[in-house]
Write a protein that holds these residues in place. Sequence first.
Motif, PDB file in Angstrom:
ATOM      1  N   LEU A 164       0.830  -1.209   0.000  1.00 54.97           N
ATOM      2  CA  LEU A 164       0.000   0.000   0.000  1.00 54.97           C
ATOM      3  C   LEU A 164       0.865   1.261   0.000  1.00 54.97           C
ATOM      4  CD1 LEU A 164      -2.828   1.274   0.106  1.00 54.97           C
ATOM      5  CD2 LEU A 164      -2.689   1.187   2.600  1.00 54.97           C
ATOM      6  N   ASP A 165       1.886   1.291   0.865  1.00 60.62           N
ATOM      7  CA  ASP A 165       2.765   2.462   0.897  1.00 60.62           C
ATOM      8  C   ASP A 165       3.573   2.601  -0.389  1.00 60.62           C
ATOM      9  OD1 ASP A 165       1.860   3.271   3.335  1.00 60.62           O
ATOM     10  OD2 ASP A 165       3.797   3.209   4.356  1.00 60.62           O
ATOM     11  N   LEU A 185       1.475  19.557  -0.229  1.00 64.89           N
ATOM     12  CA  LEU A 185       1.360  18.116  -0.477  1.00 64.89           C
ATOM     13  C   LEU A 185       1.327  17.386   0.860  1.00 64.89           C
ATOM     14  CD1 LEU A 185       1.428  15.557  -2.269  1.00 64.89           C
ATOM     15  CD2 LEU A 185       3.931  15.789  -2.340  1.00 64.89           C
ATOM     16  N   LEU A 186       0.277  16.590   1.072  1.00 64.98           N
ATOM     17  CA  LEU A 186       0.115  15.813   2.306  1.00 64.98           C
ATOM     18  C   LEU A 186       0.227  14.333   1.963  1.00 64.98           C
ATOM     19  CD1 LEU A 186      -3.105  17.690   3.536  1.00 64.98           C
ATOM     20  CD2 LEU A 186      -0.744  18.171   4.222  1.00 64.98           C
ATOM     21  N   ILE A 187       1.170  13.635   2.620  1.00 67.28           N
ATOM     22  CA  ILE A 187       1.382  12.197   2.357  1.00 67.28           C
ATOM     23  C   ILE A 187       1.283  11.434   3.667  1.00 67.28           C
ATOM     24  CG2 ILE A 187       2.900  10.477   1.286  1.00 67.28           C
ATOM     25  CD1 ILE A 187       4.517  12.810   0.061  1.00 67.28           C
ATOM     26  N   HIS A 188       0.537  10.338   3.648  1.00 65.94           N
ATOM     27  CA  HIS A 188       0.345   9.510   4.852  1.00 65.94           C
ATOM     28  C   HIS A 188       0.828   8.087   4.569  1.00 65.94           C
ATOM     29  CE1 HIS A 188      -2.674   7.294   7.659  1.00 65.94           C
ATOM     30  NE2 HIS A 188      -1.607   7.643   8.360  1.00 65.94           N
ATOM     31  N   TYR A 189       1.913   7.686   5.262  1.00 67.12           N
ATOM     32  CA  TYR A 189       2.468   6.329   5.122  1.00 67.12           C
ATOM     33  C   TYR A 189       2.140   5.513   6.378  1.00 67.12           C
ATOM     34  CZ  TYR A 189       5.609   8.044   1.355  1.00 67.12           C
ATOM     35  OH  TYR A 189       6.147   8.560   0.201  1.00 67.12           O
ATOM     36  N   THR A 190       1.671   4.274   6.195  1.00 65.15           N
ATOM     37  CA  THR A 190       1.227   3.482   7.363  1.00 65.15           C
ATOM     38  C   THR A 190       2.001   2.171   7.565  1.00 65.15           C
ATOM     39  OG1 THR A 190      -0.500   2.357   6.081  1.00 65.15           O
ATOM     40  CG2 THR A 190      -1.120   4.419   7.159  1.00 65.15           C
ATOM     41  N   ASP A 191       3.099   2.005   6.846  1.00 63.85           N
ATOM     42  CA  ASP A 191       3.891   0.764   6.879  1.00 63.85           C
ATOM     43  C   ASP A 191       4.294   0.367   8.308  1.00 63.85           C
ATOM     44  OD1 ASP A 191       5.428  -1.384   6.060  1.00 63.85           O
ATOM     45  OD2 ASP A 191       6.726  -0.247   4.707  1.00 63.85           O
ATOM     46  N   VAL A 192       4.854   1.324   9.062  1.00 65.91           N
ATOM     47  CA  VAL A 192       5.306   1.033  10.431  1.00 65.91           C
ATOM     48  C   VAL A 192       4.118   0.697  11.331  1.00 65.91           C
ATOM     49  CG1 VAL A 192       6.321   2.057  12.525  1.00 65.91           C
ATOM     50  CG2 VAL A 192       7.491   2.297  10.326  1.00 65.91           C
TER      51      VAL A 192
END
Length: 388
Positions: free
Chosen positions: A165-166, A185-192
């Motif tokens: 997904l990331d 620009l807003l980026i949301h990473y959820t891997d961790v």
Amino acid sequence: DTKYLIVISFDAVSSEDINNLKQLNNFKYLIDNGSLITNVESIYPTLTYPAHATIMTGMYPKNHGIINNTLNKFSESNPNWYWYRKYIKSNTLYDLASENGLTTAALLWPVSGRSSIDYNLTEIFAPKPWQNQLIMSALSGSIKFQLDLNKRFGHLRKGLSQPALDNFVHESAKYTIAKYKPNLLLIHYTDVDTNRHHHGYDSKEANEALLRHNERLGEIIQALKEANIFEESTIVTLGDHSALNGDYIIRLNSLFRQAGLLKVNKNGVIKSYKAVAKSCDGSSYVYLKDKNDMETYKKVKELLETLKNNDDSPIEFILNSIEAEKEGADPNCSFMIEANKNFYFVNEALGNIIDKVEENEVGKISHRTKATHGYHPSKPNYNTFFIA
């Protein structure tokens, strides 16, 4: 003055990770050339959606209205989340940018569906069997933009699983920088976050996700350079909350069911209630059907006090409505309950009040998590970070 602001949210990356981040070249570069705040206190409850709404508004959940991740639909086992901008009761950073003629883009940024963002790939899942993920996303964001991203990078996605997904979000972010050069620009990473939930806070999997985040950060910097906007860009990276390992679950709704305060069908679906718990994982709201029902209020208070005064108590403290509001949480609750470390709440109304989290044979937990959040932000070693 810079023309571009890039805000990168690394979900569940905490102040405890800073020593690790300082060893990783791209995070180190940002820290050496910017400002680092190592101990940022999140909001109560320390959940992704309330926290991201706070980041966009500068307000507490009680003021911006995003008081939990999911809506208060007590009879639904998988209620919808606070996906849409309409739930935020105040102005946001991206509204302000739009009002000032700046272009905006967001990639899986929480609580931004159906908003004024120009290029918006929304964070929406399909919790109900009849809902279609792609249609729901398309209808709540920028349709052409999302179709383009899905055509180019959709093959990278595997539902909500990480790091796929990331990787999809990341390629979309680099492409967005190259093609549109948005001012915000807003980026949301959820891997961790995902890997901490599945495998535990300090797991190999979570630490590998941190390394991937370092690579992603480097590639975003490179994309800004290739677009010739790096020198005019301000980069902010931040966490929204930390996470803590949990071995035991608390079912307050089982306690209320046993006390005759709520009724369920054979599948555990809540059919009626005088009092109901709504989990925020590390904490839980309790709502009364009638907030002025003093008899039920006293009964609930007594039940909770008894549970708290157990040996090896699962509960750290109990707040009333006024105290919860003082902490920034939902003023409409009757109580806010904080779990002790190693405990967290679930909404289920069937089963033991306290249960050990059991693993299944492949080391994964069946719909349980190994590390979670939502606790009070004052818990020890539970802060997050901010780098600009």
